[in-house]
Design an enzyme around this catalytic site. Sequence first.
Site, short mmCIF file in Angstrom:
data_model
loop_
_atom_site.label_atom_id
_atom_site.label_comp_id
_atom_site.label_asym_id
_atom_site.label_seq_id
_atom_site.Cartn_x
_atom_site.Cartn_y
_atom_site.Cartn_z
N LEU A 153 -60.10 7.39 25.69
CA LEU A 153 -59.52 6.65 26.81
C LEU A 153 -60.51 6.58 27.97
O LEU A 153 -60.23 7.00 29.08
CB LEU A 153 -58.21 7.31 27.26
CG LEU A 153 -57.30 6.44 28.12
CD1 LEU A 153 -56.68 5.31 27.30
CD2 LEU A 153 -56.19 7.28 28.75
N ARG A 237 -68.47 2.01 17.69
CA ARG A 237 -69.68 2.16 16.91
C ARG A 237 -69.30 2.24 15.43
O ARG A 237 -68.30 2.87 15.07
CB ARG A 237 -70.44 3.43 17.32
CG ARG A 237 -71.14 3.32 18.67
CD ARG A 237 -72.32 2.34 18.59
NE ARG A 237 -73.04 2.25 19.85
CZ ARG A 237 -72.80 1.33 20.78
NH1 ARG A 237 -71.81 0.47 20.61
NH2 ARG A 237 -73.52 1.30 21.88
N GLU A 266 -76.18 -1.82 10.57
CA GLU A 266 -76.11 -3.24 10.88
C GLU A 266 -77.49 -3.90 10.79
O GLU A 266 -78.47 -3.31 11.25
CB GLU A 266 -75.54 -3.43 12.29
CG GLU A 266 -74.12 -2.92 12.43
CD GLU A 266 -73.58 -2.97 13.84
OE1 GLU A 266 -72.36 -2.78 14.02
OE2 GLU A 266 -74.38 -3.20 14.78
N HIS A 294 -70.61 -7.47 15.57
CA HIS A 294 -70.95 -6.68 16.76
C HIS A 294 -71.10 -7.60 17.97
O HIS A 294 -72.08 -7.53 18.73
CB HIS A 294 -72.24 -5.88 16.53
CG HIS A 294 -72.34 -4.66 17.42
ND1 HIS A 294 -72.94 -3.49 17.03
CD2 HIS A 294 -71.90 -4.45 18.69
CE1 HIS A 294 -72.88 -2.60 18.01
NE2 HIS A 294 -72.26 -3.17 19.03
N PHE A 297 -68.86 -7.65 22.80
CA PHE A 297 -69.35 -7.59 24.18
C PHE A 297 -69.67 -8.98 24.74
O PHE A 297 -69.77 -9.15 25.96
CB PHE A 297 -70.64 -6.76 24.24
CG PHE A 297 -71.85 -7.49 23.70
CD1 PHE A 297 -72.68 -8.22 24.53
CD2 PHE A 297 -72.13 -7.48 22.34
CE1 PHE A 297 -73.78 -8.90 24.04
CE2 PHE A 297 -73.22 -8.16 21.83
CZ PHE A 297 -74.05 -8.87 22.68
#
Length: 334
Positions: A153, A237, A266, A294, A297
Site C-alpha cells: 500500500l 515487477r 522482459e 510493461h 506507466f
Amino acid sequence: MKILVTDRHGKGSEHIEIDAAGDGIEVEFFDQPEEVTDAAWASADAIVTYRGTEGVMNAVNKMQRATIIVRGGVGFDGLDLEVLGQRGIAVSTVPDYGTTEVADHALSLLLALRRGVTLYDDVMQRAASSEWTYLPNPCIDRLRGRVFGVVGLGRIGLAAARRAVGFDMDVAFYDPFLPDGVDLATGFKRVASMQELAEIADAVSVHTPLTAASNNIINADVLGRMKANAVVINTSRGPTVDVDALFTALQDNTIAGAGLDVWPVEPPASDHPLLQAYSAKEPWLAGRFILSPHAAFYSPPGLFDLRSKAIATAALRLRTGEARNCQNRMYLTE
C-alpha cells in the site's frame, strides 16, 4: 558538469532533458548502454538510466566523476546499492511519475476481466452477427461489494485502492512495512499475511517493489488459497508473480483469471506455456488472461514527467549535493 543518459527515449525530443538540466549542465545521450564510450563514462558527473542498470553496473570501474545514478523509474533492482554507495555514488529514483497511470492501468485490467471486454471484443470481431449475446465466463462478475486486495500500500497501491473504492469495492491490504494505524487512517482492512489476503480477496493487485521478500510473493501456495473466481493483477515487477504457478492455477481453474503488465524476464520468451496458450487463443483461456508490454506507466504527460524529473534529480545533486529520493543513503560515503 555533465549528465550522461544511457538510453534516450526517442530522438528529436532531447529538449526535454536539456531544459530540465538547466544552464551550465551538458547532457550527453546514447541510444543503448552498450554504446556508451569509455570516455563518456569517465567524464559523466551524473548518470541517468532507464533500462540500462546491468550496463551501468558493468561500467562502474570506468566512472571517475559520477556522484549520482538516477534510475528513471520507481524501482532500482539491478543496481548494487552498497557497491555504489561505497564509491560515493548516490542511487536515486523517480517515485512520483506515472502513479496515476499505473493505478488506472491496474483497474483497467481488472475491469476488462470482470466485464468480459477482451472476450466480447474477440468474439465480435469474428462473429458479431451470430454471437450478439452475453457469454458466460469465470472472470465476469460485479465489482460492488467484492474485496480488492492490495499487496503493497505505497503510492501506487493506495491510488489503485482509492479507485477500487470508487467502484464500491471493499479494500484489504498486506504491507508489513507500514506502521500501525494505516488501516485506521484509510479505512481499509489490514491483514497479517499474504495467505490471509489470498483467502479473502476477490482480486489481488500487486504493487510492491521487487525485493528478496517479494520475489514470487504470488506463488503456488497463495494461488491455491484464492477463491475460484478470483483474479490476479500485476503492474509492479514481473518476478513478484510465479508465472509457472499462475499457468497451472489458470489451467486447473484454481483461479478465474489474470491481468499482467510485466513478466519475470522482459521481453518474454515465446515458448512459455501460458504465452503459447494466449497466442494460440486456446478456448479454455478466452477472456481470462490479459498481457500488456510493461506499459502501465505510459502516457505522453507521464513520460514527460519521468524524463524531466530524472534529469532534474541528477542536476540537483550536481548543483547542491542533495540526493533526492536516494535509495542507498545507508551505504553512501561522501
